[in-house]
Design an enzyme around this catalytic site. Structure first.
Site, PDB file in Angstrom:
ATOM      1  N   GLU A 126      -4.983  -6.470  -4.742  1.00 28.01           N
ATOM      2  CA  GLU A 126      -6.241  -6.779  -3.921  1.00 28.01           C
ATOM      3  C   GLU A 126      -5.757  -7.143  -1.986  1.00 28.01           C
ATOM      4  O   GLU A 126      -6.927  -6.429  -1.580  1.00 28.01           O
ATOM      5  CB  GLU A 126      -7.045  -8.453  -4.390  1.00 28.01           C
ATOM      6  CG  GLU A 126      -7.941  -8.273  -3.534  1.00 28.01           C
ATOM      7  CD  GLU A 126      -9.672  -7.995  -3.697  1.00 28.01           C
ATOM      8  OE1 GLU A 126      -9.825  -6.584  -3.099  1.00 28.01           O
ATOM      9  OE2 GLU A 126      -9.627  -7.340  -5.312  1.00 28.01           O
ATOM     10  N   GLY A 149      -0.380 -10.363  17.068  1.00 28.76           N
ATOM     11  CA  GLY A 149      -0.160 -10.031  15.674  1.00 28.76           C
ATOM     12  C   GLY A 149      -0.856  -9.365  15.012  1.00 28.76           C
ATOM     13  O   GLY A 149      -0.500  -9.634  13.283  1.00 28.76           O
ATOM     14  N   VAL A 184      -5.512  -3.319   0.004  1.00 23.66           N
ATOM     15  CA  VAL A 184      -6.299  -2.837   0.917  1.00 23.66           C
ATOM     16  C   VAL A 184      -7.475  -3.802   1.750  1.00 23.66           C
ATOM     17  O   VAL A 184      -7.686  -4.444   0.589  1.00 23.66           O
ATOM     18  CB  VAL A 184      -7.551  -1.496   0.004  1.00 23.66           C
ATOM     19  CG1 VAL A 184      -8.143  -0.947   0.406  1.00 23.66           C
ATOM     20  CG2 VAL A 184      -6.268  -0.540  -0.325  1.00 23.66           C
ATOM     21  N   ASP A 222      -1.346   3.964   7.763  1.00 21.17           N
ATOM     22  CA  ASP A 222      -1.861   3.343   7.720  1.00 21.17           C
ATOM     23  C   ASP A 222      -2.959   3.069   6.621  1.00 21.17           C
ATOM     24  O   ASP A 222      -3.495   2.882   5.502  1.00 21.17           O
ATOM     25  CB  ASP A 222      -2.306   1.921   8.558  1.00 21.17           C
ATOM     26  CG  ASP A 222      -2.103   0.952   7.665  1.00 21.17           C
ATOM     27  OD1 ASP A 222      -1.457   0.306   7.076  1.00 21.17           O
ATOM     28  OD2 ASP A 222      -3.348   0.718   7.592  1.00 21.17           O
ATOM     29  N   GLU A 264       2.178  -4.110  14.351  1.00 18.53           N
ATOM     30  CA  GLU A 264       3.948  -4.423  14.275  1.00 18.53           C
ATOM     31  C   GLU A 264       3.970  -4.036  15.751  1.00 18.53           C
ATOM     32  O   GLU A 264       3.508  -3.353  17.013  1.00 18.53           O
ATOM     33  CB  GLU A 264       3.922  -3.174  13.260  1.00 18.53           C
ATOM     34  CG  GLU A 264       3.487  -3.874  12.420  1.00 18.53           C
ATOM     35  CD  GLU A 264       3.565  -4.481  11.301  1.00 18.53           C
ATOM     36  OE1 GLU A 264       4.649  -5.370  11.685  1.00 18.53           O
ATOM     37  OE2 GLU A 264       3.297  -5.462  10.777  1.00 18.53           O
ATOM     38  N   GLY A 271      -7.032  -6.326   2.849  1.00 18.62           N
ATOM     39  CA  GLY A 271      -6.974  -7.696   3.227  1.00 18.62           C
ATOM     40  C   GLY A 271      -7.537  -8.718   2.500  1.00 18.62           C
ATOM     41  O   GLY A 271      -7.767  -8.369   1.788  1.00 18.62           O
ATOM     42  N   LYS A 291      -4.428   4.085   2.167  1.00 21.74           N
ATOM     43  CA  LYS A 291      -5.265   3.009   1.739  1.00 21.74           C
ATOM     44  C   LYS A 291      -6.940   3.986   1.196  1.00 21.74           C
ATOM     45  O   LYS A 291      -6.778   3.031   0.228  1.00 21.74           O
ATOM     46  CB  LYS A 291      -6.109   1.753   2.656  1.00 21.74           C
ATOM     47  CG  LYS A 291      -5.162   0.822   2.990  1.00 21.74           C
ATOM     48  CD  LYS A 291      -5.635   0.219   4.349  1.00 21.74           C
ATOM     49  CE  LYS A 291      -4.419  -0.753   4.886  1.00 21.74           C
ATOM     50  NZ  LYS A 291      -4.809  -1.660   6.010  1.00 21.74           N
ATOM     51  N   LYS A 324       0.272  -1.433   0.300  1.00 19.32           N
ATOM     52  CA  LYS A 324      -0.055  -0.045   0.029  1.00 19.32           C
ATOM     53  C   LYS A 324       0.797   1.248  -0.079  1.00 19.32           C
ATOM     54  O   LYS A 324      -0.056   2.100  -0.566  1.00 19.32           O
ATOM     55  CB  LYS A 324      -0.975  -0.201   1.544  1.00 19.32           C
ATOM     56  CG  LYS A 324      -0.291  -0.191   2.792  1.00 19.32           C
ATOM     57  CD  LYS A 324      -0.886  -0.002   3.298  1.00 19.32           C
ATOM     58  CE  LYS A 324      -0.971  -0.555   4.336  1.00 19.32           C
ATOM     59  NZ  LYS A 324      -0.202  -1.825   5.312  1.00 19.32           N
ATOM     60  N   GLY A 355      -3.936 -10.386   8.299  1.00 18.79           N
ATOM     61  CA  GLY A 355      -3.997 -12.271   8.600  1.00 18.79           C
ATOM     62  C   GLY A 355      -3.168 -13.252   7.365  1.00 18.79           C
ATOM     63  O   GLY A 355      -3.310 -13.091   6.751  1.00 18.79           O
TER      64      GLY A 355
END
Length: 276
Positions: free
Chosen positions: A61, A119, A64, A133, A122, A66, A137, A37, A239
């Protein structure tokens, strides 16, 4: 440069090396798939031009939301419609943290540590917490809707670091609203050049609003189209499984375009851009 390579997949992140790799692939007439991204938002116009000149597909894909198939839906599923607005929860980390503060009264710092343990976040969660972030997007979505590049620097953003569990509890009790970090991309088509409104900010949503019901690390997007009306896309925004699925779907799409005829990718595989 190997003629046996038909498609290049870039997943190692960052900026300089991915840019060189993807541009080299497109320039060599090869398809490219990326989940980057940062690269897409900063170099949309350059990548679009390279894909157009090379007649090669560029798929993204996983960049943005996931595993939520929003990019393919906008480029292909709604290709015959006019999409004017996208509003969404685009960062699962901040949504997990806001949910923890709302449901359990968890302090911000503790919710961040739990997001890291699971998870979602970060080691350095700054880009999630300050809205950067999500702004990357929104830049991609706005550029896709408008057909012209909207750099991330043109997307004002505000994060969630000033919000605590007491603020959310008060909003729920007194205003019957909850807090979500919402990214917005709206295109106003008046005249030859569409005007674009884009931003990321904490938003008070009525408790019955569709985005208010999105909890944990999930993402959700509300899309408003001229003919289809209001559509909602929902699912895990990150994920290993969802992201890998989105990447492999892009690989299959690019392979199908190549089998259909080298150098003649379908509309879905090309970035749409004007004025450059």
């Amino acid at each position: 440069a190997d003629p046996a390579v038909d498609l290049v997949v870039e997943l190692f992140g960052g900026y300089d090396e991915p840019r060189r790799l993807v541009l080299a692939a497109l320039g060599a007439g090869k398809g490219a798939v990326t989940a980057n991204k940062l690269l897409l938002s900063r170099r949309w116009d350059e990548l679009a031009l390279a894909a157009r000149r090379g007649g090669t597909p560029l798929h993204f894909e996983a960049a943005v939301a996931g595993g939520v198939p929003i990019i393919r839906s906008l480029r292909a599923g709604l290709a015959a419609d006019r999409v004017d607005e996208v509003h969404g929860i685009l960062n699962g980390t901040t949504n997990f943290i806001l949910s923890a503060m709302a449901h359990a009264g968890t302090p911000l710092a503790e919710a961040v540590r739990e997001a890291q343990r699971l998870g979602y976040a970060e080691k350095d969660p700054t880009l999630d917490l300050d809205g950067t972030d999500a702004a990357h997007k929104v830049s991609i979505l706005a550029s896709l809707l408008a057909g012209r590049w909207l750099p991330p620097s043109a997307v004002p953003h505000e994060g969630i670091t000033a919000i605590g569990p007491d603020d959310i509890a008060w909003a729920i009790a007194e205003l019957k609203r909850t807090v979500r970090l919402v990214g917005t991309a709206v295109v106003r088509r008046r005249g030859n050049t569409p005007a674009v409104e884009a931003h990321v900010r904490p938003t008070l949503l009525p408790l019955l609003h569709p985005l208010a019901g999105v909890h944990g690390g999930n993402n959700a997007l509300l899309v408003r189209a001229a003919s289809a009306g209001e559509l909602m896309f929902y699912g895990p925004g990150a994920g290993a499984g969802p992201t890998a699925g989105a990447v492999l779907a892009d690989v299959l799409a690019a392979a199908g375009e190549r089998l259909a005829g080298a150098g003649t990718p379908g509309r879905e595989g090309l970035l749409e851009v004007s004025g450059g």
